[in-house]
Design a protein around this motif. Structure first.
Motif, PDB file in Angstrom:
ATOM      1  N   ARG A 167     -31.150   5.738   2.627  1.00  0.00           N
ATOM      2  CA  ARG A 167     -29.274   6.342   2.858  1.00  0.00           C
ATOM      3  C   ARG A 167     -29.046   8.100   2.684  1.00  0.00           C
ATOM      4  N   HIS A 223     -24.451   7.690   5.448  1.00  0.00           N
ATOM      5  CA  HIS A 223     -25.196   7.626   7.011  1.00  0.00           C
ATOM      6  C   HIS A 223     -26.577   6.886   6.858  1.00  0.00           C
ATOM      7  N   MET A 275     -20.217   1.993   6.746  1.00  0.00           N
ATOM      8  CA  MET A 275     -19.963   3.484   5.981  1.00  0.00           C
ATOM      9  C   MET A 275     -19.751   3.833   7.546  1.00  0.00           C
ATOM     10  N   HIS A 306     -24.511  -0.655   7.522  1.00  0.00           N
ATOM     11  CA  HIS A 306     -24.719   0.243   8.704  1.00  0.00           C
ATOM     12  C   HIS A 306     -25.807  -0.848   9.146  1.00  0.00           C
TER      13      HIS A 306
END
Ligand SMILES: O=C(O)[C@H](O)[C@@H](O)[C@@H](O)C(=O)NO
Ligand SMILES: [Mg+2]
Length: 382
Positions: A17, A26, A138, A334
């Motif tokens: 991360r 992200h 995210m 994500h």
């Protein structure tokens, strides 16, 4: 029972991360991140723990405020300790943050749970033993195959529903993404997700936080057509008047405030001003578990829900202890990351989700973190 020690161990752990210039998470290359474990011990040797960013409880904070207030205090006097620390915030030149207060208070609750061999969520309320999670994505990105197009949001939503999620909250694109902010792109992502998952999955939007009233109104009206469950933080939360205007002009529930300071006082002002339909508070953002409960109980008194901000043991404990919230925020998620991967400093995650979309409250004593102390000891850097 008196507090005798307050210590912080900072350790490293591998993560994929990363954080962008605006502070949003992200996926990224594997790197070594730092985490701090706050340890509060009493004269009988029992300890309580809390995890947070090292800068929140750096030596200046511990030495100048936390130790001065805690050492020698009765460890069960959480409210007095919290009030004393909170009153030191004003004179700390903004150095003693709500997030730091939250970490200290969480460690005090963890101590109590470990001492009395009870899960904290049972000590602070005890309303449920499982809760439906929503998948909180995210923020959008420009990673091919990630969350870079409305269609990729739709595909990811299909994966989340297959995993068991019964609700999904989109965080859409924000600067520094080149084309962001873009209200029409936000709406396209929401429409692609609704198209992908069908009518029975609850959907929410938590997009760019600095839209104008008119941009927010446009997005809100489009979300109503897509039957979204709530609209979150589209404008600066310092303007309660703007939120009151938006809530009055929309049918979709407006939810907040999330990032606004002011603990339970600002939330009381939002209720008084009709600035939201659903209140919001997270343990980190309002200074601890008890302050978060104060917001939830305030909401309940006004017949409102309070949806708890963020994942993690403390937020999950509050969700387990109150009636007036529907969801646990599980994320951030994500396509390139597996949320169920266990961080190196834990033996298991605190919020596993079953195939039906339920997170089961932990029955371990304390906050419920399954801490890998050996790993922390081996990887402590300061
Ligand atoms: O970075 C942030 O703003 C937060 O992590 C945010 O993405 C997320 O926690 C949130 O808004 N939840 O509602
Ligand atoms: Mg949010």
């Amino acid at each position: 029972m008196k507090i005798t020690q307050v210590n912080v161990e900072v350790f490293t752990f591998p993560t994929r991360r990363s954080v962008d210039a605006a502070g949003h998470a992200h996926p990224g290359e594997e790197s070594l991140a730092k985490m701090a474990m706050l340890r509060i011990a009493t004269e009988d040797g029992v300890e309580g723990y809390a995890f947070g960013a090292p800068e929140l409880i750096r030596p200046h904070i511990i030495d100048s405020f936390v130790r001065k207030v805690l050492i020698g205090q009765n460890v069960m006097d959480r409210e007095k300790i919290w009030q004393d620390l909170a009153h030191w915030q004003r004179g700390s030149a903004s150095q003693l943050t709500d997030r730091a207060l939250a970490l200290v208070e969480q460690a005090l609750w963890d101590w109590a749970g470990r001492k009395f061999k009870q899960p904290v969520h049972k000590m602070i309320g005890g309303y449920r033993d499982k809760v439906l999670a929503y998948g909180s994505t995210m923020c959008g990105d420009d990673l091919p195959g990630g969350l870079s197009t409305p269609e990729e949001y739709g595909r990811f939503a299909e994966q989340l529903v297959a995993r068991g999620y019964k609700a999904i909250k989109l965080h859409t694109w924000m600067p520094p993404i080149s084309f962001a902010p873009d209200p029409k792109m936000d709406v396209r992502a929401c429409a692609a997700v609704r198209e992908a998952v069908g009518p029975d999955i609850a959907l929410m939007l938590d997009g760019y936080h600095w839209y104008s009233r008119t941009d927010a109104l446009y997005i809100g009206r489009e979300l109503e057509k897509l039957d979204f469950a709530w609209f979150e933080e589209p404008m600066m939360e310092e303007s309660a008047e703007s939120y009151a205007w938006l809530a009055a002009n929309l049918d979709i529930p407006v939810l907040g405030p999330e990032s606004l300071g002011g603990k339970y006082m600002s939330r009381a002002s939002w209720v008084g001003q009709g600035a939201c339909d659903i209140l919001r508070a997270g343990v980190a953002g309002v200074g601890g578990i008890a302050p978060c409960l104060k917001v939830a109980h305030l909401a309940e008194a006004y017949g409102m829900h309070c949806e708890i901000h963020g994942n993690g043991a403390a937020n999950l404990a509050v969700v387990g202890a109150i009636k007036n919230c529907d969801w646990y925020e599980r994320g951030l998620l994500h396509p390139f990351l597996d949320y169920d991967d266990v961080p190196a400093y834990l033996n298991s995650i605190v919020d596993p989700m079953d195939a039906d979309g339920y997170v089961h409250l932990p029955d371990r004593p304390g906050l419920g973190e399954d801490i890998n102390f050996a790993y922390i000891e081996t990887n402590t850097v300061t």
